[in-house]
Design a protein around this motif. Structure first.
Motif, PDB file in Angstrom:
ATOM      1  N   GLU A  22       0.834  -1.202   0.000  1.00 37.74           N
ATOM      2  CA  GLU A  22       0.000   0.000   0.000  1.00 37.74           C
ATOM      3  C   GLU A  22       0.866   1.248   0.000  1.00 37.74           C
ATOM      4  O   GLU A  22       2.001   1.235   0.483  1.00 37.74           O
ATOM      5  N   GLY A  23       0.309   2.281  -0.601  1.00 38.35           N
ATOM      6  CA  GLY A  23       0.990   3.572  -0.634  1.00 38.35           C
ATOM      7  C   GLY A  23       2.257   3.581  -1.465  1.00 38.35           C
ATOM      8  O   GLY A  23       3.065   4.502  -1.352  1.00 38.35           O
ATOM      9  N   SER A  25       4.921   4.373  -3.998  1.00 34.37           N
ATOM     10  CA  SER A  25       5.137   5.417  -4.985  1.00 34.37           C
ATOM     11  C   SER A  25       6.591   5.427  -5.405  1.00 34.37           C
ATOM     12  O   SER A  25       7.473   4.979  -4.680  1.00 34.37           O
ATOM     13  N   ASP A  36       0.948   6.205  -4.829  1.00 31.80           N
ATOM     14  CA  ASP A  36       0.035   5.726  -3.805  1.00 31.80           C
ATOM     15  C   ASP A  36      -0.723   4.469  -4.242  1.00 31.80           C
ATOM     16  O   ASP A  36      -1.947   4.422  -4.171  1.00 31.80           O
ATOM     17  N   ALA A  38      -2.007   0.683  -4.063  1.00 30.57           N
ATOM     18  CA  ALA A  38      -2.277  -0.407  -3.125  1.00 30.57           C
ATOM     19  C   ALA A  38      -2.754  -1.608  -3.925  1.00 30.57           C
ATOM     20  O   ALA A  38      -3.506  -1.477  -4.888  1.00 30.57           O
ATOM     21  N   GLY A  73       5.698   4.179   0.864  1.00 30.32           N
ATOM     22  CA  GLY A  73       4.806   3.028   0.930  1.00 30.32           C
ATOM     23  C   GLY A  73       5.497   1.840   1.554  1.00 30.32           C
ATOM     24  O   GLY A  73       6.689   1.861   1.854  1.00 30.32           O
TER      25      GLY A  73
END
Ligand SMILES: Nc1ncnc2c1ncn2[C@@H]1O[C@H](COP(=O)(O)OP(=O)(O)OP(=O)(O)O)[C@@H](O)[C@H]1O
Ligand SMILES: [Mg+2]
Lengths: 320, 382
Positions: A22-23, A25, A36, A38, A73
């Motif tokens: 997740e997150g 980048s 971002d 996920a 992330g």
């Protein structure tokens, strides 16, 4: 069955979720390529990864298998942290690169033996020979990989990936340039492997392949725009689609494009797909067009391609 | 903990072996490179060896005679008879002589001073001056070495001279080595060449090894595989240790057969320390490979490193004659230590106790390069 797992035999943690990030980048030279993101992939799933050229698919796959460090992330792959446990990930993941990256100056057999040895298989030569049989390359195993045709290179690369029996396959456009029959066999193999518990994350540009996946993710310009099973993705798009057939469709397409409710017009053989997110406006437009003209138009369910092209055009709009 | 380490070992071995076999196969398939590796050392040895090492004869010599005498003529005849000196020019002044030597038209100048014959007959032991252009020290050295016999033979038939004994020659030959007072003898060249040739070939082969993977796009796969930087390095370096060993054997064999360079010391010691030297150069080349962006850069870096190896290692110029800073740089180069080792073993019959400091230096340089390379090796595509 020999496995690539090393001595400590650690079973993947986190139960059935094989990829859980997740997150995520990543930027290159100040340009954000993935933002971002996920993604969750369950064990045994074939997960399709779609998106236009340059949307960040390859970059995402590389971050998942530890080849690129995300700027931000976090996440796990097979229960191993993608930032700190890369060595473990490499032991259990087969990554097939988009560009052919086996040794061109080694023969088919030598390439496969190399992979088998690096993964510490008990009988590397035997394993390589088996893989040659499975690939249907017997008789050509002494041919240099660099002299194979494009499609055969892809099949060899896939064979090399599967050879150490990884728990997770990351395939980056594995069937680019592969003929339809080989593609079908390839997908048959993928489904067999998945049934045995292997998880597959595969990027592709082919719609028919997307439809063979259990779940899909669609990424454009670094952003995940849609995710889920095919019906879910189609439903989430909230597209209304009409299929129109009749004379002079080219002219009709041009007139339709500027009209209220029409977001997308695409020719499909002898008919036209007209789609829009505003169902009421589109209905009204279609009713007006259909009046008097010798057109056969009916409501149809949107195809995956309709959905993706719509997503792409929308994200481009957002991007500007 | 220990059981884990033990169980990991076969894996590491298998992975290193995978790399080794792969590299070896690629090497074998690359016929041109393979041929180069065998023939380059031989061609170089022949070129360098014959160019530098054959005893140079018939060297152009100028004569500056301040008197015309029988004794002078017999001395010049004796010089000519050594076959090292060709009397090509007679000059009238010191300035003319200097000019000829500076321009390189003659390598030697013989000066017979005024009143030479009279002084000789009186038993005053006058001096005959011979200036040598020692910027080519090998040429100068062998020719000057032949002078010793000249004194005796020149005057052997001239009975009008006072008694000469071996201990007190009738006249003195005063040598003056110009431009480069330190002489290097020809025997030093072939042992040095062994080191130079190994440095060059070893450096370049490994300097290309990582950049090649990057340029051919195979790095992405390799990095995605469970193989450690150390395993990659060892697997990549080892095939070339074998190659280096073959090269060394070829050079030594030809050195002995063609140039009659002896091996006074232990061949085993030479083999062992040569392996260390080969390893050090491979490690350095490999560490360049982890810095360079492409193969061209890797080659350039190798040559940048090769140049000081040639100039500051004592191969070309006597190490002791170099300024302190140059000696310091020289000490950091494997070739410097290896040249001492090879000259020591081959010419002086040195044993390990004489050379352990040099061996330690080689080991240290190798470990530093390896540590650097393993740390530099990229584990991701970032
Ligand atoms: N090493 C890199 N340095 C600079 N930019 C990069 C690098 N790798 C990727 N990019 C950029 O990141 C963007 C996403 O690239 P990526 O390869 O992930 O796209 P993709 O979705 O795989 O495209 P395709 O379908 O064409 O394979 C592109 O604009 C690309 O130019
Ligand atoms: Mg890509």
């Amino acid at each position: 069955m020999p496995t690539a797992r090393d001595g400590n035999g650690k079973a993947p943690r986190n139960g059935d979720i094989v990829i859980d990030v997740e997150g995520l980048s990543k930027s290159f030279d100040g340009k954000q390529v993935v933002r971002d993101l996920a993604l969750q992939v369950r064990r045994g799933q074939i997960y399709g990864f779609l998106g236009p050229n340059g949307s960040g698919k390859t970059t995402t796959l590389r971050m998942i298998c530890g080849l690129l460090t995300p700027d931000g992330g976090r996440g796990t792959c097979l229960g191993y942290d993608i930032l700190t446990e890369r060595d473990e990930i490499k032991r259990h993941v087969g990554y097939m690169t988009q560009r052919f990256s086996l040794y061109q100056d080694l023969s088919i057999l030598e390439n496969l033996e190399f992979v088998a040895r690096v993964h510490g298989l008990a009988d590397p030569i035997g394993a390589a020979r088996q893989a040659v049989l499975r690939l249907g390359l017997e008789g050509r195993e002494r041919q240099l990989a660099g002299t194979l045709s494009g499609g055969w290179k892809q099949r060899l690369a896939l064979g090399a990936c599967i050879l150490p029996k990884p728990d997770l396959l990351l395939l980056d456009e594995p069937t680019a340039g592969v003929d339809p029959k080989a593609r079908r066999e390839f997908w048959g193999e993928i489904h067999k492997l998945a049934a045995d518990g292997m998880t597959v994350l595969v990027s592709t540009h082919y719609m028919d392949e997307a439809e063979r996946c259990h779940e899909l993710a669609y990424i454009a310009y670094g952003e995940l725009l849609a995710q889920g099973t095919i019906p879910e993705v189609i439903a989430a798009s909230q597209l209304t689609t009409y299929t129109v057939s009749g004379p002079d469709l080219n002219h009709l397409a041009e007139t339709l494009l500027g009209m209220p409710g029409v977001d997308m017009v695409a020719p499909f053989g002898t008919s036209l797909h007209v789609a829009g997110r505003d169902a009421v406006a589109l209905d009204r437009t279609m009713a007006r067009i259909g009046e008097g003209a010798k057109l056969d138009w009916r409501l149809s369910s949107p195809t995956l391609e309709d959905v993706f092209i719509d997503l792409m055009s929308r994200s481009q709009d957002n991007f500007r | 903990m220990t059981s884990l380490a033990i169980r990991r070992w076969p894996g590491a071995l298998s992975r290193t072996a995978a790399m080794f076999i792969k590299e070896f196969l690629q090497l074998r398939r690359d016929r041109l490179t393979f041929a180069t590796m065998i023939f380059i050392p031989l061609v170089q040895l022949m070129l360098f060896g014959f160019a530098i090492n054959t005893t140079p004869r018939h060297l152009p010599t100028a004569v500056l005679a301040y008197e015309d005498s029988d004794v002078g003529r017999s001395i010049l005849a004796a010089l000519r008879n050594t076959s090292y000196f060709d009397l090509v020019q007679v000059v009238r002044s010191e300035a003319d002589m200097d000019h000829l030597m500076r321009s390189g038209r003659v390598l030697f100048g013989v000066e017979i001073p005024a009143g030479f014959e009279r002084a000789l007959r009186r038993g005053d032991r006058p001096a005959l001056l011979i200036a040598a252009d020692a910027s080519d020290p090998v040429a100068a050295g062998t020719a000057l070495g032949a002078l010793d016999g000249v004194v005796g033979t020149a005057l052997a038939r001239d009975r009008g001279l006072p008694d000469t004994t071996d201990a007190v020659p009738a006249f003195e030959i005063r040598q003056h080595r110009r431009y480069n007072p330190a002489a290097v003898t020809s025997l030093n060249i072939v042992p040095g060449l062994l080191g130079v040739i190994l440095t060059m070939t070893m450096l370049i082969f490994t300097a290309l090894s990582v950049t090649r993977e990057i340029e051919r796009g195979t790095m992405e796969s390799l990095l995605a595989m469970p193989i450690e930087p150390l395993e990659v390095m060892i697997g990549k370096i080892t095939p070339y240790v074998v190659i280096g060993f073959i090269q060394a054997a070829l050079i030594l064999t030809f050195g002995a057969l063609v140039f009659e360079v002896p091996i006074a010391g232990s061949l085993w010691l030479l083999a062992a320390l040569s392996t260390l030297f080969i390893g050090a150069n491979l490690a350095i080349g490999y560490s360049f490979s982890t810095i360079a962006q492409n193969q061209l850069q890797a080659i350039q870096m190798s040559f940048m490193f090769f140049l000081p190896n040639i100039l500051l290692s004592g191969f070309m110029f006597p190490f002791a004659g170099m300024p302190r800073w140059a000696q310091f740089i020289g000490e950091c180069l494997p070739l410097t230590h290896y040249i001492r080792i090879v000259r020591g073993i081959m010419l002086k019959g040195a044993g390990f106790s004489d050379l352990h400091a040099e061996a330690l230096a080689l080991l240290l340089l190798m470990l530093i390069a390896m540590t650097f390379a393993v740390r530099r090796f990229r584990r991701t595509l970032d």
